[in-house]
Design an enzyme around this catalytic site. Structure first.
Site, PDB file in Angstrom:
ATOM      1  N   GLU A   1      -7.644   3.873  -6.170  1.00  0.00           N
ATOM      2  CA  GLU A   1      -8.460   3.263  -5.106  1.00  0.00           C
ATOM      3  C   GLU A   1      -9.934   3.167  -5.511  1.00  0.00           C
ATOM      4  O   GLU A   1     -10.407   3.943  -6.366  1.00  0.00           O
ATOM      5  CB  GLU A   1      -8.306   4.085  -3.809  1.00  0.00           C
ATOM      6  CG  GLU A   1      -9.066   3.578  -2.582  1.00  0.00           C
ATOM      7  CD  GLU A   1      -8.810   2.107  -2.203  1.00  0.00           C
ATOM      8  OE1 GLU A   1      -8.910   1.224  -3.069  1.00  0.00           O
ATOM      9  OE2 GLU A   1      -8.526   1.858  -1.014  1.00  0.00           O
TER      10      GLU A   1
ATOM     11  N   ARG B   1      -0.431   9.812  -3.441  1.00  0.00           N
ATOM     12  CA  ARG B   1       0.178   9.048  -2.346  1.00  0.00           C
ATOM     13  C   ARG B   1       0.962   7.828  -2.824  1.00  0.00           C
ATOM     14  O   ARG B   1       1.938   7.436  -2.190  1.00  0.00           O
ATOM     15  CB  ARG B   1      -0.867   8.678  -1.284  1.00  0.00           C
ATOM     16  CG  ARG B   1      -2.108   7.953  -1.768  1.00  0.00           C
ATOM     17  CD  ARG B   1      -3.174   8.018  -0.661  1.00  0.00           C
ATOM     18  NE  ARG B   1      -4.401   7.266  -0.927  1.00  0.00           N
ATOM     19  CZ  ARG B   1      -5.431   7.698  -1.656  1.00  0.00           C
ATOM     20  NH1 ARG B   1      -5.361   8.882  -2.261  1.00  0.00           N
ATOM     21  NH2 ARG B   1      -6.521   6.977  -1.790  1.00  0.00           N
TER      22      ARG B   1
ATOM     23  N   HIS C   1      -3.569   0.741  -3.371  1.00  0.00           N
ATOM     24  CA  HIS C   1      -4.426   1.127  -2.249  1.00  0.00           C
ATOM     25  C   HIS C   1      -5.084  -0.098  -1.615  1.00  0.00           C
ATOM     26  O   HIS C   1      -5.151  -1.164  -2.221  1.00  0.00           O
ATOM     27  CB  HIS C   1      -5.505   2.090  -2.759  1.00  0.00           C
ATOM     28  CG  HIS C   1      -4.914   3.238  -3.518  1.00  0.00           C
ATOM     29  ND1 HIS C   1      -4.646   4.455  -2.949  1.00  0.00           N
ATOM     30  CD2 HIS C   1      -4.501   3.340  -4.817  1.00  0.00           C
ATOM     31  CE1 HIS C   1      -4.105   5.264  -3.859  1.00  0.00           C
ATOM     32  NE2 HIS C   1      -4.014   4.605  -4.999  1.00  0.00           N
TER      33      HIS C   1
ATOM     34  N   ARG D   1       0.873  -1.171   0.000  1.00  0.00           N
ATOM     35  CA  ARG D   1       0.000   0.000   0.000  1.00  0.00           C
ATOM     36  C   ARG D   1       0.910   1.222   0.000  1.00  0.00           C
ATOM     37  O   ARG D   1       2.096   1.132   0.334  1.00  0.00           O
ATOM     38  CB  ARG D   1      -0.893   0.012   1.245  1.00  0.00           C
ATOM     39  CG  ARG D   1      -1.942  -1.078   1.229  1.00  0.00           C
ATOM     40  CD  ARG D   1      -2.759  -1.067   2.512  1.00  0.00           C
ATOM     41  NE  ARG D   1      -3.501   0.177   2.695  1.00  0.00           N
ATOM     42  CZ  ARG D   1      -4.200   0.474   3.786  1.00  0.00           C
ATOM     43  NH1 ARG D   1      -4.256  -0.390   4.805  1.00  0.00           N
ATOM     44  NH2 ARG D   1      -4.853   1.625   3.883  1.00  0.00           N
ATOM     45  N   HIS D   2       0.377   2.371  -0.344  1.00  0.00           N
ATOM     46  CA  HIS D   2       1.153   3.612  -0.222  1.00  0.00           C
ATOM     47  C   HIS D   2       1.502   3.829   1.245  1.00  0.00           C
ATOM     48  O   HIS D   2       0.887   3.239   2.146  1.00  0.00           O
ATOM     49  CB  HIS D   2       0.312   4.788  -0.745  1.00  0.00           C
ATOM     50  CG  HIS D   2      -1.045   4.838  -0.097  1.00  0.00           C
ATOM     51  ND1 HIS D   2      -1.251   5.337   1.173  1.00  0.00           N
ATOM     52  CD2 HIS D   2      -2.251   4.401  -0.526  1.00  0.00           C
ATOM     53  CE1 HIS D   2      -2.517   5.223   1.499  1.00  0.00           C
ATOM     54  NE2 HIS D   2      -3.162   4.640   0.481  1.00  0.00           N
TER      55      HIS D   2
ATOM     56  N   ASN E   1      -5.399   9.204   5.862  1.00  0.00           N
ATOM     57  CA  ASN E   1      -5.412   8.035   6.752  1.00  0.00           C
ATOM     58  C   ASN E   1      -5.430   8.501   8.217  1.00  0.00           C
ATOM     59  O   ASN E   1      -6.174   7.980   9.032  1.00  0.00           O
ATOM     60  CB  ASN E   1      -4.175   7.145   6.546  1.00  0.00           C
ATOM     61  CG  ASN E   1      -4.163   6.402   5.224  1.00  0.00           C
ATOM     62  OD1 ASN E   1      -3.104   6.053   4.702  1.00  0.00           O
ATOM     63  ND2 ASN E   1      -5.344   6.143   4.661  1.00  0.00           N
TER      64      ASN E   1
HETATM   65  O1  F6P Z   1      -8.906   4.117   4.316  1.00  0.00           O
HETATM   66  C1  F6P Z   1      -8.035   3.931   3.247  1.00  0.00           C
HETATM   67  C2  F6P Z   1      -8.780   3.446   1.994  1.00  0.00           C
HETATM   68  O2  F6P Z   1      -7.816   3.220   0.979  1.00  0.00           O
HETATM   69  C3  F6P Z   1      -9.897   4.389   1.462  1.00  0.00           C
HETATM   70  O3  F6P Z   1      -9.434   5.411   0.608  1.00  0.00           O
HETATM   71  C4  F6P Z   1     -10.855   3.419   0.811  1.00  0.00           C
HETATM   72  O4  F6P Z   1     -12.149   3.927   0.610  1.00  0.00           O
HETATM   73  C5  F6P Z   1     -10.838   2.280   1.795  1.00  0.00           C
HETATM   74  O5  F6P Z   1      -9.487   2.212   2.278  1.00  0.00           O
HETATM   75  C6  F6P Z   1     -11.196   0.948   1.192  1.00  0.00           C
HETATM   76  O6  F6P Z   1     -11.354   0.026   2.245  1.00  0.00           O
HETATM   77  P1  F6P Z   1     -12.820  -0.514   2.700  1.00  0.00           P
HETATM   78  O7  F6P Z   1     -13.335  -1.144   1.455  1.00  0.00           O
HETATM   79  O8  F6P Z   1     -12.518  -1.476   3.828  1.00  0.00           O
HETATM   80  O9  F6P Z   1     -13.697   0.640   3.123  1.00  0.00           O
END
Ligand code: F6P
Ligand code: ATP
Length: 448
Positions: free
Chosen positions: A301, A281, A366, A230-231, A237
């Site tokens: 992402e 990122r 991501h 991941r970044h 975050n």
């Molecule tokens: O929180 C970091 C992240 O990369 C967000 O930008 C993204 O929406 C999320 O994680 C994805 O994870 P989940 O599907 O568990 O919400």
């Protein structure tokens, strides 16, 4: 809401009939096709006739057993393939299967004609997939790689096992009839010659068949690794916000600075290419890496639509029904104006295809995207994959092996927030459920 895939729109059922001498990679190819199609939500299963034969016949037969003139053994082998085909036909009906793979040598025309007739009687499209290989060095390597450790040779001296396996191949060679451009011209088939040095295709008619052909054409077996990260920790975050296009936090930058060392420790002097998303990122995370870099929009992402830039708490407050619906079916839930995990898998398909073609690649992307890529390599079921824990500041090394992928996680030892949200809460924080543990699936099938 029903999900339509190409397969159920076409109402198509395919039986991929593997063809080829022992140690030609048929099980390897079968397992990969099943993993690829399952990842795309196309119901698929491989039926390995060797496993059936071990249930009905002697557990550790020697080469004589595979002599076509050995009447007693021939009967047992015929029973095994009959049972495998029977189970396969039942599976199509009971489980609404779409692609079955009959993983056996199917080395004679007589056997293939029999399968062809059964498929036609049951409304199933047969597609023959032959792996032909005269590279003796490669065959010997395959024997050392997987055959000496097969259940057929448990407790047998490796040299004895190798000699016996070569004799087994010789028995098959006596009766082997490869697919023939002329005799078999009415069949749907693919012939892979020496892995994919040459590929011959005949009468490929449906979209699904062409996907399978394109996939197997892109496979290679050169040793290589894929690294995933991941970044580094981002400003969003820390603020518990999802999505956006923020920069790295100071700790995230520290990770970016440490990444070249982590990669070198794991990859040595090997050359590799870095793939990032188009978001700041991931590019900031890759900035100190001394390798060629490529940006892919497909690695961005998961798009959270109207929720982009919000915290999970804010989403729960503003869109409580959506919040609940996502927890209930995280794979299928599509953010308003955004994407679901299923959508991400679909856009990642070209990435997976290209990854199969490439050698050493480091992907910096991501959380959600990484879960989807990891799920492909590690065969993680789709209801589990959106809940997997992929922490920040950790480099994952994937090493494809004959029947699975070896995974190693390398922690950078630089603290970072956890962005993991468990089901039923809007708080973020790590939780170690079964799904969070790394998976390492290695099995050892053998045909006929
Ligand atoms: O929180 C970091 C992240 O990369 C967000 O930008 C993204 O929406 C999320 O994680 C994805 O994870 P989940 O599907 O568990 O919400
Ligand atoms: P058997 O009939 O004895 O079960 P098989 O043909 O199913 O043999 P596998 O067990 O799949 O053979 O052999 C795995 C090995 O084959 C792996 O080491 C893999 O690297 C190699 N391999 C994969 N694809 C090919 C190919 N197209 N040609 C030759 N070898 C391959």
């Amino acid at each position: 809401m029903p999900v339509y895939t190409v397969s159920n729109v076409q109402n198509l059922r395919i039986c991929v009939v593997m063809v080829g001498l022992p140690a030609r990679g048929k099980s390897f190819i079968s397992q990969k096709i099943v993993r690829y199609l399952s990842w795309l939500s196309i119901k698929s299963k491989s039926f390995n006739v060797g496993n059936y034969r071990r249930q009905t016949g002697p557990p550790q037969p020697n080469a004589e057993f595979f002599d076509a003139k050995n009447k007693e053994a021939y009967k047992i082998r015929q029973q095994a393939v009959t049972k495998a085909v029977e189970d396969m036909m039942n599976w199509f009906v009971a489980e609404q299967g779409v692609v079955a793979i009959l993983d056996a040598t199917n080395s004679t025309r007589e056997r293939r004609d029999w399968i062809l007739r059964l498929c036609r009687e049951n409304g199933i499209e047969p597609m023959f997939l032959e792996s032909w290989c005269d590279d003796q060095e490669l065959v010997l390597r395959n024997i050392t790689d997987v055959k000496q450790t097969s259940p057929d040779y448990v407790g047998v001296d490796p040299e004895v096992a190798k000699r016996d396996f070569l004799e087994r191949i010789a028995k098959y060679e006596e009766v082997y009839e490869p697919l023939d451009d002329n005799i078999d011209r009415d069949l749907t088939f693919v012939r892979l010659i020496n892995v994919a040095q040459q590929v011959i295709i005949n009468k490929i008619e449906t979209y699904l068949e062409s996907r399978v052909v394109f996939y197997v054409m892109n496979l290679h077996i050169k040793p290589r690794c894929i690294w995933l990260s991941r970044h580094g920790e981002s400003v969003y975050n820390i603020e518990k916000k999802i999505g956006g296009d923020s920069s790295l936090s100071p700790r995230g930058l520290q990770y970016a600075k440490k990444l070249p060392d982590l990669v070198r420790q794991s990859a040595g002097d090997a050359d590799l290419t870095v793939w990032t998303s188009t978001l700041i990122r991931t590019q900031e995370t890759a900035q100190f890496l001394p390798y060629k870099q490529l940006q892919w929009k497909a690695l961005d992402e998961l798009d959270a639509g109207v929720c982009d830039g919000m915290t999970y708490e804010e989403i729960e407050e503003k869109y409580p029904e959506d919040f609940k619906a996502r927890d209930e079916d995280k794979y299928e839930y599509r953010y308003r104006g955004g994407e679901s995990y299923r959508d991400v898998v679909i856009r990642l398909e070209p990435i997976i295809m290209e990854l199969e073609r490439q050698e050493n690649i480091l992907i910096i992307t991501h959380q959600a995207v990484l879960r989807c890529i990891y799920a492909y390599f590690m065969n993680v079921p789709q209801e589990e994959s959106p809940w997997m824990s992929i922490p920040l500041h950790t480099l994952i090394r994937l090493e494809p092996r004959a029947y699975g992928t070896k995974v190693t996680r390398i922690k950078a030892d630089i603290p970072a927030v956890s962005t993991y949200k468990e089901k039923g809460t809007s708080r973020v924080g790590e939780a170690l459920t079964e799904a969070t543990k790394s998976r390492h699936v290695l099995t050892n099938p053998s045909n006929d």
